[in-house]
Design an enzyme around this catalytic site. Structure first.
Site, mmCIF file in Angstrom:
data_model
loop_
_atom_site.group_PDB
_atom_site.id
_atom_site.type_symbol
_atom_site.label_atom_id
_atom_site.label_comp_id
_atom_site.label_asym_id
_atom_site.label_seq_id
_atom_site.Cartn_x
_atom_site.Cartn_y
_atom_site.Cartn_z
ATOM 1 N N LEU A 71 0.869 -1.171 0.000
ATOM 2 C CA LEU A 71 0.000 0.000 0.000
ATOM 3 C C LEU A 71 0.903 1.217 0.000
ATOM 4 O O LEU A 71 1.971 1.209 0.622
ATOM 5 C CB LEU A 71 -0.908 0.032 1.239
ATOM 6 C CG LEU A 71 -2.003 -1.026 1.364
ATOM 7 C CD1 LEU A 71 -2.773 -0.835 2.667
ATOM 8 C CD2 LEU A 71 -2.962 -0.999 0.181
ATOM 9 N N ASP A 72 0.481 2.286 -0.678
ATOM 10 C CA ASP A 72 1.258 3.522 -0.672
ATOM 11 C C ASP A 72 1.381 4.062 0.751
ATOM 12 O O ASP A 72 0.553 3.769 1.624
ATOM 13 C CB ASP A 72 0.576 4.589 -1.542
ATOM 14 C CG ASP A 72 0.622 4.265 -3.025
ATOM 15 O OD1 ASP A 72 1.421 3.397 -3.415
ATOM 16 O OD2 ASP A 72 -0.143 4.888 -3.785
ATOM 17 N N LEU A 73 2.390 4.879 0.957
ATOM 18 C CA LEU A 73 2.659 5.459 2.279
ATOM 19 C C LEU A 73 1.424 6.118 2.877
ATOM 20 O O LEU A 73 1.100 5.917 4.045
ATOM 21 C CB LEU A 73 3.795 6.485 2.155
ATOM 22 C CG LEU A 73 4.150 7.263 3.425
ATOM 23 C CD1 LEU A 73 4.787 6.353 4.469
ATOM 24 C CD2 LEU A 73 5.097 8.425 3.080
#
Length: 243
Positions: A71-73
């Site tokens: 998952l993106d930051l």
């Protein structure tokens, strides 16, 4: 699964923190509700990541779980790790073979589509801008282009803001974010594909539900409630009725 390595020191506080994120645990799979701001993996100047914190579940011989997707930051929500090498291979193939079902929630702002649901079927390609990778829509025949498909549904509207449900079939980098920008309504708080802090304190994207096949058979359904910052942003935008 990482094998036969020395187990690095992990503070009691860090171990307690990652265990507090657990939403499911069995012999093959660990599932977490990742908070926004915690990187999935380290590198590139990132501090402590979820991958680092998985040492809390390491065996005495140094074997530990490993993430099978990312998952993106800024994105919050469901993310899973495999506890064994066979489980890692099985789950990695499930994601690669599109045998998983992913459901995201996003708060968006801009020119909303008139329809209440639809599909974005637009290929993406990675480019470098100022040393920072990003994705853009790919013209037909573009070298390096990757197919990308995202189903979308409007759950609530208020003026130029909406709460949307997204169902990506493919898993390209930043796929949902680019598709929503291209649709005319970027995600609130998205500084790369939208207006950043002018519209939200972080990227208002949440991985709410994940269905994956179990290595031993059957299907595992995982859900993560939206975090408080997402809920409050929905309230401020008058979209809480869709949650």
């Amino acid at each position: 699964m990482t094998r036969n390595r020395d187990i690095p020191a992990l503070s009691d506080e860090a171990a307690a923190f990652v265990r507090s994120l657990l939403i499911h645990e069995d012999a093959a799979i660990l599932a977490f509700n990742k908070p926004s701001g915690l990187a999935s993996q380290g590198g590139g100047g990132v501090g402590q990541s979820l991958d680092d914190l998985l040492w809390a579940f390491a065996k005495s011989n140094g074997k530990r779980p490993r993430l099978v997707h990312r998952l993106d930051l800024g994105t919050s929500g469901v993310i899973i790790a495999a506890r064994t090498q066979p489980a890692a291979a099985f789950l990695s193939q499930a994601f690669a073979g599109r045998d998983t079902q992913k459901t995201y929630l996003a708060l968006v702002q801009g020119i909303l589509p008139r329809a209440d649901q639809g599909v974005m079927d637009a290929a993406l390609v990675k480019v470098e801008e100022g040393g920072r990778p990003r994705m853009i829509l790919a013209k037909p025949g573009r070298k390096g282009a990757q197919t990308a498909w995202t189903g979308w549904k409007v759950l609530a509207r208020n003026g130029n803001a909406a709460l949307m449900q997204l169902s990506p079939e493919t898993g390209r980098m930043h796929q949902i974010r680019v598709h929503l920008m291209s649709l005319g309504c970027p995600i609130m708080g998205d500084g790369l594909y939208g207006e950043g802090q002018a519209t939200g304190s972080r990227v208002m994207l949440h991985a709410a539900r994940l269905e994956v096949p179990r290595p031993e058979g059957g299907t595992l359904t995982l859900e993560a409630p939206v975090p408080e910052d997402f809920r409050q942003a929905a309230v401020r935008a008058g979209l809480q009725a869709g949650l």
